[in-house]
Design a protein around this motif. Structure first.
Motif, short mmCIF file in Angstrom:
data_model
loop_
_atom_site.label_atom_id
_atom_site.label_comp_id
_atom_site.label_asym_id
_atom_site.label_seq_id
_atom_site.Cartn_x
_atom_site.Cartn_y
_atom_site.Cartn_z
N THR A 14 11.50 3.47 0.60
CA THR A 14 10.13 3.10 0.96
C THR A 14 10.07 2.68 2.42
OG1 THR A 14 9.74 2.33 -1.30
CG2 THR A 14 8.21 1.56 0.39
N ASP A 15 8.98 3.06 3.09
CA ASP A 15 8.82 2.74 4.51
C ASP A 15 9.04 1.24 4.77
OD1 ASP A 15 6.63 1.86 6.78
OD2 ASP A 15 7.60 3.79 7.22
N ALA A 16 9.77 0.94 5.82
CA ALA A 16 10.13 -0.44 6.12
C ALA A 16 8.90 -1.32 6.35
CB ALA A 16 11.04 -0.48 7.35
N ALA A 17 7.86 -0.75 6.96
CA ALA A 17 6.65 -1.53 7.21
C ALA A 17 5.96 -1.91 5.91
CB ALA A 17 5.70 -0.74 8.10
N VAL A 18 5.95 -0.97 4.94
CA VAL A 18 5.35 -1.25 3.64
C VAL A 18 6.12 -2.37 2.94
CG1 VAL A 18 4.89 -0.31 1.34
CG2 VAL A 18 4.41 1.07 3.37
N LEU A 19 7.45 -2.29 2.97
CA LEU A 19 8.27 -3.32 2.33
C LEU A 19 8.11 -4.67 3.02
CD1 LEU A 19 11.65 -1.55 1.44
CD2 LEU A 19 9.85 -2.34 -0.11
N ALA A 20 7.98 -4.65 4.36
CA ALA A 20 7.81 -5.90 5.09
C ALA A 20 6.50 -6.58 4.71
CB ALA A 20 7.86 -5.64 6.59
N ALA A 21 5.42 -5.78 4.64
CA ALA A 21 4.13 -6.34 4.23
C ALA A 21 4.18 -6.85 2.79
CB ALA A 21 3.05 -5.27 4.38
N TRP A 22 4.89 -6.11 1.94
CA TRP A 22 5.04 -6.51 0.54
C TRP A 22 5.79 -7.84 0.42
CZ3 TRP A 22 3.75 -6.03 -4.38
CH2 TRP A 22 4.66 -6.38 -5.38
N ARG A 23 6.92 -7.96 1.14
CA ARG A 23 7.69 -9.20 1.07
C ARG A 23 6.90 -10.39 1.64
NH1 ARG A 23 12.10 -5.66 2.40
NH2 ARG A 23 11.78 -6.07 4.62
N ALA A 24 6.13 -10.12 2.69
CA ALA A 24 5.31 -11.20 3.26
C ALA A 24 4.26 -11.66 2.26
CB ALA A 24 4.65 -10.71 4.54
N ARG A 25 3.65 -10.70 1.55
CA ARG A 25 2.63 -11.05 0.57
C ARG A 25 3.26 -11.82 -0.61
NH1 ARG A 25 -2.70 -9.20 -0.87
NH2 ARG A 25 -2.70 -8.04 1.07
N LEU A 26 4.43 -11.38 -1.06
CA LEU A 26 5.11 -12.08 -2.15
C LEU A 26 5.46 -13.51 -1.76
CD1 LEU A 26 7.65 -9.58 -3.79
CD2 LEU A 26 5.64 -10.62 -4.83
N ALA A 27 5.79 -13.69 -0.48
CA ALA A 27 6.14 -15.03 -0.01
C ALA A 27 4.93 -15.91 0.21
CB ALA A 27 6.94 -14.92 1.29
N GLY A 28 3.74 -15.33 0.09
CA GLY A 28 2.52 -16.10 0.30
C GLY A 28 2.15 -16.27 1.75
N THR A 29 2.72 -15.43 2.63
CA THR A 29 2.42 -15.51 4.07
C THR A 29 2.02 -14.14 4.56
OG1 THR A 29 4.76 -15.17 4.56
CG2 THR A 29 3.96 -17.44 4.47
N PRO A 30 0.81 -13.65 4.21
CA PRO A 30 0.40 -12.31 4.63
C PRO A 30 0.50 -12.13 6.13
CG PRO A 30 -1.19 -13.25 3.09
CD PRO A 30 -0.22 -14.34 3.46
N GLU A 31 1.01 -10.97 6.57
CA GLU A 31 1.18 -10.71 7.99
C GLU A 31 -0.14 -10.51 8.71
OE1 GLU A 31 3.82 -7.41 8.29
OE2 GLU A 31 5.58 -8.65 8.19
N GLU A 32 -1.18 -10.16 7.95
CA GLU A 32 -2.43 -9.84 8.59
C GLU A 32 -3.19 -11.11 8.96
OE1 GLU A 32 -2.89 -9.05 4.13
OE2 GLU A 32 -1.42 -8.78 5.70
N ALA A 33 -2.53 -11.99 9.75
CA ALA A 33 -3.19 -13.22 10.19
C ALA A 33 -4.46 -12.88 10.95
CB ALA A 33 -2.25 -14.02 11.08
N GLY A 34 -5.50 -13.64 10.73
CA GLY A 34 -6.75 -13.38 11.40
C GLY A 34 -7.74 -12.63 10.54
#
Length: 535
Positions: A471-491
């Protein structure tokens, strides 16, 4: 019976009144679909127990006790075990995803290609669950008022559709809390001890019934294993269950409240089996095991109390019916209709979950749209329930396809980072087709199809995932951030709402029961062979 009738009528009127009150709370999509993600431990535990313990767990659980004795508790017991597993191991991560449907979770994890297929499967499952729950009104209203089957289904269905359409998840949560209290008093505190005393106590029950009635596996080891595969695993992935997890205001609430609800299910399972066993002593020659509940209620309980216990059975059916209905409408609108609209140029704007400020008009539109879908799905459910006499095979098909097709890609997405979108699609196809083919060859109610389906789904998921690109690394990074409760899409509006809530944003108040300026049990936040016995 006049007093009993009065109790039932007051109960039904109260359900509609709470629907009207809930309508005032549902100001945004988040409010309408997941109660603003603001439920505290007490309300979360009550609503979760209410959704999983429906009419099947009450009437069907007593019927299984009548037929098999104490081992008849296994069906509801496996539901409780599944809820405990969900709460202890997965609920915190699920709640942090801040989505509305299981298909949205699959989109996040796999990059947006698995949602439409899983949405169709989940829609069929929730639709049939709502239909079977609605059919149960015919039995209850026949016992209460002697109504015609169609009239009973329409009456019960319209009440549930009414309060669900008015206030969405807020109305359903409020009614669930009442239903939880009524079930606890009616079944655990009143009917259980009265049934045991009427049967002469446990010693008399053991003396009059075969030993198999008190054997832990009297129902059969194979049946227990099938219950685990279908009901316990079904608790892990059903939209109706996940949508309640989404209502929790935080990780701790999801974990603790779900654990309390799961433990309650275990006690409820044992109570139903004991009541059914007592009924076997008192009425050894009933025409159907499912008649045991109504028979012992009518004969063993005094006036007034009888009405309360029958209201408990009605509340059990309503809690499952309303939960399945809003889940069906949510999937139909968000996972199917919205995707079809986007396919012809429609673009959905992210929801901020607040419903105020510049987002007010959009929030009203989204609430209106979801309200329309609940009404449409409700009409469809009532129509199907009136047309069908027995939907056991249809529900079994939907449940087996749900578990056989979706369990592996959902749990695989949560637990195995090497799983890919191609693997998920292969798992859904292989599991679903294998289940359907096996049921065609062996019979819809056979035990083997779900085993074959899960095996095929797991094999396809692992082989195809390992054979393809990760799976694309960016997709996994966004997924892990969401699971951690810290969405990357700040703002984004969602992120801003979360931060404002954490800081004590005005307008999002913690609730204390009885306080006019604070709403009940809330704090700021960001945005299952199957008998007709699925609760």
């Amino acid at each position: 019976m006049a007093v009993d009738y009065a109790v039932i009528v007051l109960y039904l009127a109260g359900m509609l009144a709470m629907g009207w009150w809930g309508m005032r709370r549902a100001k945004s999509k988040s409010d309408f679909l997941v109660a603003g993600r603001r439920l505290g431990p007490a309300m979360y535990s009550g609503t979760m127990a209410a959704i999983v313990l429906g009419g099947a767990s009450t009437i069907g659980g007593v019927g299984l006790g009548y037929q098999y004795g104490l081992s008849g508790a296994w069906m509801v017991f496996t539901i409780g075990l599944g809820l405990l597993a969900l709460s202890l191991f997965f609920s915190a991560r699920i709640a942090r995803l801040k989505v509305y449907t299981v298909s949205e979770m699959l989109d996040l994890r796999y990059g947006g290609v698995a949602g439409i297929i899983s949405g169709v499967v989940m829609w069929a499952y929730t639709l049939m669950l709502a239909v079977t729950s609605t059919i149960a009104y015919a039995t209850i209203f026949d016992v209460l008022f002697g109504l015609d089957r169609t009239v009973a289904i329409v009456l019960g269905g319209l009440i549930v559709v009414g309060y669900s359409t008015l206030g969405g998840m807020w109305s359903i949560t409020l009614t669930d809390m009442v239903q939880f209290v009524v079930k606890t008093i009616g079944v655990l505190l009143l009917l259980l001890p009265v049934a045991v005393v009427k049967a002469g106590g446990f010693a008399a029950m053991k003396a009059q019934l075969p030993g198999d009635y008190f054997a832990p596996l009297g129902i059969g080891g194979g049946t227990v294993f099938t219950y685990v595969l279908i009901y316990s695993f079904g608790m892990l992935i059903g939209q109706d269950i996940w949508q309640r997890v989404f209502t929790a205001r935080g990780d701790r609430v999801a974990r603790l409240g779900g654990t309390v609800a799961g433990t309650y299910c275990l006690l409820y399972a044992l109570a139903g089996a004991v009541i059914g066993t007592a009924a076997k002593v008192l009425y050894p020659h009933l025409g159907s095991p499912d008649d045991a509940f109504a028979t012992i209620v009518k004969d063993a309980l005094p006036v007034g109390v009888r009405g309360l216990v029958l209201a408990a059975a009605l509340s059990a059916v309503m809690s499952t019916s309303s939960g399945a209905l809003i889940a069906c409408a949510t999937v139909a609108n968000n996972d199917i209709w919205a995707r079809l609209r986007r396919g012809v140029g429609y673009r959905r704007t992210p929801d901020d979950g607040t419903g105020d400020g510049s987002a007010t008009e959009r929030a009203h539109d989204e609430v209106r749209g979801n309200r329309v879908f609940i009404l449409l799905m409700g009409v469809a459910v009532i129509g199907l329930a009136c047309a069908l006499n027995d939907v056991v095979e249809a529900l079994t098909l939907a449940y087996n396809v749900l578990v056989g097709g979706l369990l592996v890609p959902i749990l695989g997405g949560l637990l195995w980072k090497r799983g890919t979108a191609a693997g998920a699609l292969a798992a859904v196809a292989a599991g679903g087709l294998t289940v359907v083919g096996s049921m065609a060859a062996l019979g819809v109610l056979a035990n083997e199809p779900i085993c074959y389906g899960l095996s095929a789904s797991l094999l396809a998921y692992v082989v195809v995932s390992l054979a393809g690109e990760p799976t694309d690394a960016a997709v996994l990074a966004a997924w892990r951030a969401r699971l951690a409760g810290t969405p990357e899409e700040a703002g984004t509006p969602e992120r801003d709402a979360a931060e404002a809530g954490a800081a004590g944003s005005p307008g999002r108040t913690e609730a204390v029961a009885g306080s006019p300026s604070r709403t009940a049990d809330t704090v700021p936040s960001s945005a299952a062979p199957i008998p007709p016995n699925r609760s």
